[in-house]
Design a protein around this motif. Structure first.
Motif, PDB file in Angstrom:
ATOM      1  N   GLU A  90      33.012  36.361  36.018  1.00 58.97           N
ATOM      2  CA  GLU A  90      31.852  37.245  36.006  1.00 58.97           C
ATOM      3  C   GLU A  90      32.068  38.431  36.954  1.00 58.97           C
ATOM      4  O   GLU A  90      32.629  38.274  38.052  1.00 58.97           O
ATOM      5  CB  GLU A  90      30.597  36.484  36.427  1.00 58.97           C
ATOM      6  N   LYS A  91      31.608  39.604  36.525  1.00 62.69           N
ATOM      7  CA  LYS A  91      31.753  40.822  37.327  1.00 62.69           C
ATOM      8  C   LYS A  91      30.400  41.498  37.480  1.00 62.69           C
ATOM      9  O   LYS A  91      29.564  41.457  36.570  1.00 62.69           O
ATOM     10  CB  LYS A  91      32.745  41.795  36.677  1.00 62.69           C
ATOM     11  N   ARG A  92      30.224  42.108  38.633  1.00 65.74           N
ATOM     12  CA  ARG A  92      29.059  42.936  38.894  1.00 65.74           C
ATOM     13  C   ARG A  92      29.534  44.239  39.508  1.00 65.74           C
ATOM     14  O   ARG A  92      30.267  44.232  40.508  1.00 65.74           O
ATOM     15  CB  ARG A  92      28.082  42.239  39.851  1.00 65.74           C
ATOM     16  N   MET A  93      29.156  45.354  38.866  1.00 67.47           N
ATOM     17  CA  MET A  93      29.613  46.677  39.297  1.00 67.47           C
ATOM     18  C   MET A  93      31.148  46.740  39.325  1.00 67.47           C
ATOM     19  O   MET A  93      31.751  47.264  40.243  1.00 67.47           O
ATOM     20  CB  MET A  93      29.022  47.051  40.661  1.00 67.47           C
ATOM     21  N   ARG A  94      31.752  46.123  38.297  1.00 65.52           N
ATOM     22  CA  ARG A  94      33.203  46.100  38.101  1.00 65.52           C
ATOM     23  C   ARG A  94      33.952  45.353  39.204  1.00 65.52           C
ATOM     24  O   ARG A  94      35.153  45.542  39.384  1.00 65.52           O
ATOM     25  CB  ARG A  94      33.770  47.517  37.970  1.00 65.52           C
ATOM     26  N   VAL A  95      33.257  44.512  39.929  1.00 66.58           N
ATOM     27  CA  VAL A  95      33.868  43.688  40.979  1.00 66.58           C
ATOM     28  C   VAL A  95      33.545  42.239  40.657  1.00 66.58           C
ATOM     29  O   VAL A  95      32.382  41.896  40.405  1.00 66.58           O
ATOM     30  CB  VAL A  95      33.350  44.067  42.381  1.00 66.58           C
ATOM     31  N   SER A  96      34.554  41.375  40.649  1.00 67.21           N
ATOM     32  CA  SER A  96      34.335  39.970  40.337  1.00 67.21           C
ATOM     33  C   SER A  96      33.555  39.284  41.449  1.00 67.21           C
ATOM     34  O   SER A  96      33.566  39.709  42.610  1.00 67.21           O
ATOM     35  CB  SER A  96      35.680  39.268  40.122  1.00 67.21           C
ATOM     36  N   TRP A 100      33.285  39.759  45.604  1.00 70.41           N
ATOM     37  CA  TRP A 100      32.020  40.035  46.273  1.00 70.41           C
ATOM     38  C   TRP A 100      31.761  39.028  47.393  1.00 70.41           C
ATOM     39  O   TRP A 100      31.161  39.369  48.415  1.00 70.41           O
ATOM     40  CB  TRP A 100      30.863  39.965  45.267  1.00 70.41           C
TER      41      TRP A 100
END
Length: 250
Positions: A90-96, A100
């Motif tokens: 899963e990624k959020r704002m292109r960061v896994s 994070w």
């Protein structure tokens, strides 16, 4: 006007760097990352929770993943590993999510490394101890602020909560459904196999009957030929035949 404004920005940036402003900027950036990380993991928890029977985005995505798995007859036996791999993807704002999880602490380490390099460089260039200690203190302060806020807003508990929610959904909802679908597939395949066997049996019986009919006809014709009456000539007919033959041969 634009040139004056750009010159003012450059001068202010140089003054900020001379006063150790890079550590202030890095510290502010680390604090923002710690706050953003907390918000990201809270949003992921909301997406992984089954509230009021409504599925969040992660649950819908995992449902599709399970559907694809049992459509191609792939059974998921190790549910814990499956859930952990899904969370790591899963990624959020292109960061896994794993990045994070440790991003502010890594930035604090970068601040300490930059401070150590700058202190060593200033000492080698012969600057006074006052400036050197000032830069070192600012680097330590910025890193400590980032680490302190990261500990205050830690997300390990949220990480485990996400894992527990998804594993519970997989174990109690998706996995029983997958077993049921596999049983249905087995029944369908058994019915298809029995139907195919029945068709093959019918074809073989028809072929046997056809072969038997051909053999019976051959036997009947052979018996007819064997039981046929041989051709015989009477004495008068034999004399006439010999006379005609002798005249022909002459």
């Amino acid at each position: 006007m634009r040139e004056f404004f750009s010159m003012g920005v450059v001068v202010s940036a140089l003054e900020l760097l001379q006063n150790g402003g890079e550590f202030i900027l890095l510290g502010i950036w680390g604090i923002l990352l710690a706050v953003c990380r907390r918000r990201v993991f809270r949003s992921v928890c909301r997406e992984a929770a089954l509230e009021g029977g409504e599925k969040g985005r992660m649950l819908r995505a995992m449902t599709l993943k399970f559907q694809k798995s049992y459509e191609v007859h792939v059974e998921i036996s190790d549910r814990d590993t499956f859930v952990r791999k899904y969370i790591c993807q899963e990624k959020r704002m292109r960061v896994s999510l794993p990045r994070w999880r440790y991003l502010p602490e890594r930035l604090a380490g970068i601040i300490l490394c930059v401070g150590a390099v700058e202190v060593a460089l200033l000492d080698w260039l012969g600057y006074g101890q006052g400036l050197t200690w000032q830069r070192g203190t600012m680097a330590l302060g910025s890193a400590a602020a980032v680490l302190g806020l990261s500990l205050l807003l830690e997300v390990d508990s949220l990480w485990e909560q996400i894992h527990i929610l998804l594993l519970d959904y997989v174990s109690n909802t998706l996995y029983p459904r997958q077993i049921h679908v596999y049983e249905a597939f087995e029944k369908e395949t058994d019915a298809a196999n029995s139907f195919a066997k029945g068709i093959k049996g019918q074809r073989s019986e028809k072929e046997k009957l056809a072969d038997g009919q051909v053999n019976d006809e051959a036997q009947k014709t052979a018996q007819k030929n064997a039981t046929a009456i041989p051709l015989t000539l009477k004495k008068e007919e034999e004399k006439i035949f010999q006379e005609v033959l002798s005249d022909f041969l002459g």
